[in-house]
Scaffold this active site. Structure first.
Site, PDB file in Angstrom:
ATOM      1  N   CYS A  54       0.840  -1.199   0.000  1.00  0.00           N
ATOM      2  CA  CYS A  54       0.000   0.000   0.000  1.00  0.00           C
ATOM      3  C   CYS A  54       0.879   1.254   0.000  1.00  0.00           C
ATOM      4  CB  CYS A  54      -0.919  -0.001   1.217  1.00  0.00           C
ATOM      5  SG  CYS A  54      -2.047   1.401   1.231  1.00  0.00           S
ATOM      6  N   CYS A 100       0.596   4.716   6.886  1.00  0.00           N
ATOM      7  CA  CYS A 100      -0.034   4.561   8.208  1.00  0.00           C
ATOM      8  C   CYS A 100       0.915   3.806   9.151  1.00  0.00           C
ATOM      9  CB  CYS A 100      -1.345   3.807   8.074  1.00  0.00           C
ATOM     10  SG  CYS A 100      -2.393   4.439   6.745  1.00  0.00           S
ATOM     11  N   CYS A 154       0.294   0.102  10.300  1.00  0.00           N
ATOM     12  CA  CYS A 154      -0.215  -0.914   9.370  1.00  0.00           C
ATOM     13  C   CYS A 154       0.859  -1.821   8.758  1.00  0.00           C
ATOM     14  CB  CYS A 154      -1.015  -0.249   8.260  1.00  0.00           C
ATOM     15  SG  CYS A 154      -1.838  -1.475   7.214  1.00  0.00           S
ATOM     16  N   CYS A 197     -16.841  -8.781   5.311  1.00  0.00           N
ATOM     17  CA  CYS A 197     -16.154  -7.512   5.027  1.00  0.00           C
ATOM     18  C   CYS A 197     -14.895  -7.759   4.203  1.00  0.00           C
ATOM     19  CB  CYS A 197     -15.732  -6.838   6.327  1.00  0.00           C
ATOM     20  SG  CYS A 197     -17.023  -6.792   7.568  1.00  0.00           S
ATOM     21  N   CYS A 221     -19.713  -5.497   3.472  1.00  0.00           N
ATOM     22  CA  CYS A 221     -18.968  -4.306   3.860  1.00  0.00           C
ATOM     23  C   CYS A 221     -17.650  -4.354   3.089  1.00  0.00           C
ATOM     24  CB  CYS A 221     -18.689  -4.342   5.362  1.00  0.00           C
ATOM     25  SG  CYS A 221     -17.701  -2.934   5.929  1.00  0.00           S
ATOM     26  N   CYS A 255     -19.379   2.594   8.380  1.00  0.00           N
ATOM     27  CA  CYS A 255     -18.654   1.889   9.441  1.00  0.00           C
ATOM     28  C   CYS A 255     -17.379   2.697   9.654  1.00  0.00           C
ATOM     29  CB  CYS A 255     -18.334   0.465   8.990  1.00  0.00           C
ATOM     30  SG  CYS A 255     -17.244  -0.406  10.127  1.00  0.00           S
ATOM     31  N   ARG A 301     -18.019  -2.056  17.752  1.00  0.00           N
ATOM     32  CA  ARG A 301     -17.321  -3.339  17.556  1.00  0.00           C
ATOM     33  C   ARG A 301     -15.997  -3.380  18.301  1.00  0.00           C
ATOM     34  NH1 ARG A 301     -16.956  -3.596  12.280  1.00  0.00           N
ATOM     35  NH2 ARG A 301     -19.101  -4.286  12.218  1.00  0.00           N
TER      36      ARG A 301
HETATM   37  N1  SAM Z   1      -6.675   0.703   3.044  1.00  0.00           N
HETATM   38  C1  SAM Z   1      -7.959   0.917   3.575  1.00  0.00           C
HETATM   39  C2  SAM Z   1      -8.007   2.013   4.603  1.00  0.00           C
HETATM   40  O1  SAM Z   1      -7.025   2.316   5.223  1.00  0.00           O
HETATM   41  O2  SAM Z   1      -9.075   2.566   4.779  1.00  0.00           O
HETATM   42  C3  SAM Z   1      -8.582  -0.331   4.143  1.00  0.00           C
HETATM   43  C4  SAM Z   1      -7.782  -1.329   4.928  1.00  0.00           C
HETATM   44  S1  SAM Z   1      -7.096  -0.762   6.472  1.00  0.00           S
HETATM   45  C5  SAM Z   1      -6.084  -2.115   6.917  1.00  0.00           C
HETATM   46  C6  SAM Z   1      -8.474  -0.830   7.591  1.00  0.00           C
HETATM   47  C7  SAM Z   1      -8.267  -0.413   9.030  1.00  0.00           C
HETATM   48  O3  SAM Z   1      -7.553  -1.409   9.745  1.00  0.00           O
HETATM   49  C8  SAM Z   1      -7.451   0.834   9.293  1.00  0.00           C
HETATM   50  O4  SAM Z   1      -8.193   1.993   9.103  1.00  0.00           O
HETATM   51  C9  SAM Z   1      -7.072   0.661  10.748  1.00  0.00           C
HETATM   52  O5  SAM Z   1      -8.022   1.304  11.585  1.00  0.00           O
HETATM   53  C10 SAM Z   1      -7.104  -0.851  10.957  1.00  0.00           C
HETATM   54  N2  SAM Z   1      -5.769  -1.383  11.285  1.00  0.00           N
HETATM   55  C11 SAM Z   1      -4.746  -1.574  10.413  1.00  0.00           C
HETATM   56  N3  SAM Z   1      -3.644  -2.037  11.036  1.00  0.00           N
HETATM   57  C12 SAM Z   1      -3.967  -2.160  12.351  1.00  0.00           C
HETATM   58  C13 SAM Z   1      -3.254  -2.574  13.514  1.00  0.00           C
HETATM   59  N4  SAM Z   1      -1.984  -2.939  13.458  1.00  0.00           N
HETATM   60  N5  SAM Z   1      -3.885  -2.581  14.690  1.00  0.00           N
HETATM   61  C14 SAM Z   1      -5.190  -2.189  14.764  1.00  0.00           C
HETATM   62  N6  SAM Z   1      -5.912  -1.784  13.710  1.00  0.00           N
HETATM   63  C15 SAM Z   1      -5.324  -1.753  12.514  1.00  0.00           C
HETATM   64 FE1  SF4 Z   2      -2.867   1.201   3.343  1.00  0.00          FE
HETATM   65 FE2  SF4 Z   2      -2.837   0.012   5.702  1.00  0.00          FE
HETATM   66 FE3  SF4 Z   2      -3.085   2.649   5.581  1.00  0.00          FE
HETATM   67 FE4  SF4 Z   2      -5.126   1.060   4.746  1.00  0.00          FE
HETATM   68  S1  SF4 Z   2      -4.353   1.256   6.812  1.00  0.00           S
HETATM   69  S2  SF4 Z   2      -4.319   2.881   3.715  1.00  0.00           S
HETATM   70  S3  SF4 Z   2      -3.941  -0.662   3.925  1.00  0.00           S
HETATM   71  S4  SF4 Z   2      -1.314   1.447   4.907  1.00  0.00           S
END
Ligand code: SAM
Ligand code: SF4
Ligand code: DTB
Length: 326
Positions: A58, A62, A65, A102, A133, A193, A265
């Site tokens: 990606c 973040c 992530c 989802c 979702c 959501c 949730r």
């Molecule tokens: N890329 C899209 C986005 O960011 O909206 C969708 C996938 S992203 C993985 C979905 C959500 O997963 C993120 O907004 C975050 O809140 C949650 N998430 C990702 N990594 C995480 C982690 N290590 N611990 C807890 N929540 C996490």
């Molecule tokens: Fe990409 Fe992870 Fe950020 Fe979603 S949360 S935008 S998958 S880096």
């Protein structure tokens, strides 16, 4: 049921919310459980299952992530998977008692070609009698409309934290970007959501501000996922301090009080939580979980463990409302 429906407050001030957060713990949980019982069936929770349909690489940064290309994590990357694989996973999820399926994709935003494939996936999952979702990153107006046309029930798009703390966690997009997508989703008449992550080094003030942002949206999200940070090796937050479970429960209780009709949730991070913490979370008004031994890429308690816990607590899975698409 739904006694609170006509008086949902969407003009919470910070001090009003802080005052509630600071009342004695037992009073806070009691208030949250009372509001919960006015609006939902007792001892029932909604179960969702996640599937990652496009994993890793990606472009966003973040800090939490595992799927960000900016971090060096031990992750098996995968291009957009087939509709057949999605169908198989959805059938298993339904058999395990989930009412919502989802799909998550590690995109900044989907391109129109991939979006068409996701629309086909949504149609397949819907035809199995499951709510759908998806979480695909930022959406333009016409993309949200396309998803709505495919029959999508919910779009997940988290604000993750307060506006002030956001730039400490993500630099490749703004809070405003996030809110714009949420607006496009609402305009397309898709249910929202939206939630966040706790335990990223943010203060209690940041958590309360995040909840106020959610509660003060023109329409409160139907579903509010509260994730406890899963500290993934290789991400900048891998050594973050543990979240105090009492602070987690207080935040859940406040979410329930500010958003009485929303499903709250208890999302990521349950593998690291004790049974007692999870029990308190349900007492404080959490009424939904992800089930299945993986979330998108990270671990989640397996079915046996969850069944054991829910049986001990006398909590059962909510049946799928027959008219879920109404
Ligand atoms: N890329 C899209 C986005 O960011 O909206 C969708 C996938 S992203 C993985 C979905 C959500 O997963 C993120 O907004 C975050 O809140 C949650 N998430 C990702 N990594 C995480 C982690 N290590 N611990 C807890 N929540 C996490
Ligand atoms: Fe990409 Fe992870 Fe950020 Fe979603 S949360 S935008 S998958 S880096
Ligand atoms: C949400 O708030 N939590 C889910 C879902 N929405 C998409 C995702 C949690 C992801 C945890 C890290 C992983 O599995 O990669």
């Amino acid at each position: 049921m739904k006694k609170t429906k006509d008086k949902i407050k969407t003009d919470w001030s910070f001090n009003e919310a802080l005052e509630i957060y600071n009342i004695p713990f037992n009073d806070l949980v009691y208030q949250a459980q009372t509001i919960h019982r006015e609006n939902f069936k007792n001892n029932k929770i909604q179960m969702s299952t996640l599937l990652s349909v496009k994993t890793g690489s990606c472009p966003e940064d973040c800090a939490y992530c595992p799927q960000s290309a900016h971090h060096n994590t031990d992750l098996e990357k995968e291009k957009l998977i087939s509709i057949e694989k999605v169908k198989e996973a959805a059938i298993s999820a339904k058999a395990a008692g989930s009412t919502r399926f989802c799909l998550g994709a590690a995109w900044r935003s989907p391109n129109d070609h991939d979006l068409n494939t996701v629309c086909e996936m949504i149609k397949e999952v819907s035809s199995l009698g499951l709510e759908t979702c998806v979480t695909l990153g930022m959406l333009k107006d016409h993309q949200a409309k396309k998803l709505a046309k495919a029959g999508l029930d919910y779009y997940n798009h988290n604000i993750d934290t307060s506006e002030e703390y956001y730039s400490k966690i993500i630099s490749t997009r703004t809070y405003e970007d996030r809110l714009n997508t949420l607006e496009n989703v609402r305009k397309a008449d898709i249910k929202v959501c939206c939630g966040g992550i706790l335990g990223m080094g943010e203060s209690v003030h940041d958590r309360i501000k995040m909840l106020i942002t959610l509660a003060n949206l023109p329409k409160q999200p139907e579903s509010v996922p509260l994730n406890q940070l899963i500290k993934i090796p290789g991400t900048p937050l891998e050594k973050e301090r543990d979240l105090d479970p009492i602070e987690l429960i207080k935040t859940i209780a406040l979410a329930r009080i500010l958003m009485p009709l929303s499903y709250v949730r208890l999302s990521a991070g349950r593998t690291e939580m004790s049974e007692s913490t999870q029990a308190l979370a349900f007492l404080a008004g959490a009424n939904s979980i992800f089930q299945g031994d993986v979330l998108l890429t990270a671990k989640n308690p397996n079915r046996e463990k969850d069944t054991k816990l829910l049986n001990k607590l006398g909590i059962v899975s909510e049946e799928l409302a027959l008219n879920h698409n109404a």
